[in-house]
Motif scaffolding. Structure first.
Motif: not given
Length: 115
Positions: A35-39, A41-42, A66-67, A71-73
């Protein structure tokens, strides 16, 4: 305005792992690998959505940490398809249309052709 040490540090980071390590966030490499790109981007989306960006470098660093953790969570508890971070996941699926057979035969008999 000159760039802060924090801004310069951020410019050096290039991967999700780099960001997570910089902010000292424990992470599961298998989750990040998928999920690296998704994390990232989020994380970017969360930064863009922040109502107010602190001017103090330490406060900004805390906010970013915190952000990024949020995103990771998001991807610990869900997946890319569910989260729909990228536009390709938000595009409408093909729409199927049902036309009653009676309507088709009525149009053919009257010589009406709708395309």
């Amino acid at each position: 305005m000159s760039e802060s040490e924090f801004d310069l540090d951020l410019e050096e980071l290039s991967s999700a792992e780099d960001f997570l390590e910089y902010f000292k966030i424990d992470f599961d490499p298998s989750v990040v690998h998928v999920n690296r790109l998704h994390i990232l981007q989020r994380f970017h989306d969360y930064i863009e959505g922040a109502k107010e960006m602190p001017e103090d470098e330490d406060e900004r660093r805390g906010l970013y940490a915190g952000l990024l953790k949020s995103a990771y969570t998001d991807f610990l508890e869900s997946d890319a398809i569910t989260e729909k971070v990228f536009k390709v996941f938000r595009m409408n699926e093909p729409v199927s249309v049902e036309i009653p057979l009676m309507e088709i035969t009525t149009q053919v008999e009257s010589g009406v052709s709708k395309v």
